[in-house]
Design a protein around this motif. Structure first.
Motif, PDB file in Angstrom:
ATOM      1  N   ASP A 149       0.685  -1.203  -0.087  1.00 33.11           N
ATOM      2  CA  ASP A 149      -0.075  -0.089   0.024  1.00 33.11           C
ATOM      3  C   ASP A 149       0.913   1.376  -0.108  1.00 33.11           C
ATOM      4  OD1 ASP A 149      -2.271  -1.541   0.270  1.00 33.11           O
ATOM      5  OD2 ASP A 149      -2.428  -1.439   2.252  1.00 33.11           O
ATOM      6  N   GLU A 179       1.686   4.160  -3.314  1.00 32.00           N
ATOM      7  CA  GLU A 179       1.331   5.712  -2.925  1.00 32.00           C
ATOM      8  C   GLU A 179       2.618   6.539  -3.155  1.00 32.00           C
ATOM      9  OE1 GLU A 179      -1.312   7.495  -1.960  1.00 32.00           O
ATOM     10  OE2 GLU A 179      -2.778   5.825  -1.826  1.00 32.00           O
ATOM     11  N   SER A 212       5.385   6.276  -1.401  1.00 31.73           N
ATOM     12  CA  SER A 212       6.214   6.352  -0.135  1.00 31.73           C
ATOM     13  C   SER A 212       7.533   5.497   0.005  1.00 31.73           C
ATOM     14  CB  SER A 212       5.025   5.848   1.089  1.00 31.73           C
ATOM     15  OG  SER A 212       3.797   6.831   1.113  1.00 31.73           O
ATOM     16  N   PRO A 237       1.613   8.656   3.236  1.00 32.68           N
ATOM     17  CA  PRO A 237       1.360   9.770   2.053  1.00 32.68           C
ATOM     18  C   PRO A 237       0.659  11.124   2.589  1.00 32.68           C
ATOM     19  CG  PRO A 237       0.360   7.483   1.698  1.00 32.68           C
ATOM     20  CD  PRO A 237       0.995   7.447   3.045  1.00 32.68           C
TER      21      PRO A 237
END
Length: 143
Positions: A53, A57, A59, A80
């Protein structure tokens, strides 16, 4: 980030404990640390379940520099930036970070220590670190 800002930021998540840590704050719930608020930003606990995840994003994991090298801490990833404006989604990410921290805690449970075995000296042999006083006592007992 100051303490009041962090309290407001986690309002939809629920009550959090915020403690001074390093150059910022450690954020925990139910006694488990799941986030770090540092000069470099806000970092959530991550594991193999949640890292995709963060990667989706864009990150990056937390890192810091020492005199000799740059250390990458793959267990904390930068939140994020868009989530600072969406408190409901931030709360979902915080719950996922808490779950990752709980999974890590389960993995780190201490193993049971084996019973310590006591070394017994062979008859007629002195222990390696026998003092003169101990040698005299043994000689008296044998006599």
């Amino acid at each position: 980030m100051d303490r009041e800002f962090l309290i407001d930021l986690f309002a939809d998540f629920g009550p959090v404990a915020i403690r001074k840590m390093f150059s910022g704050y450690g954020i925990s719930a139910d006694g488990i640390n799941f986030a770090l608020a540092l000069r470099a930003g806000l970092f959530f606990r991550a594991d193999e379940v949640t890292i995709p995840d963060f990667e989706a994003e864009g990150s990056k994991p937390f890192q810091y520099s020492t005199r000799a090298k740059t250390v990458l801490v793959n267990s904390y990833w930068e939140l994020p930036a868009r989530l600072f404006d969406d408190s409901e989604e931030l709360a979902q990410w915080a719950r996922a970070a808490l779950a990752a921290a709980q999974r890590a805690k389960v993995k780190k449970r201490p193993k049971e220590k084996k019973a310590a075995t006591k070394k017994v000296a062979k008859p007629g042999k002195m222990p390696k670190k026998a003092t003169k006083k101990a040698v005299r006592k043994r000689a008296k007992r044998k006599a």
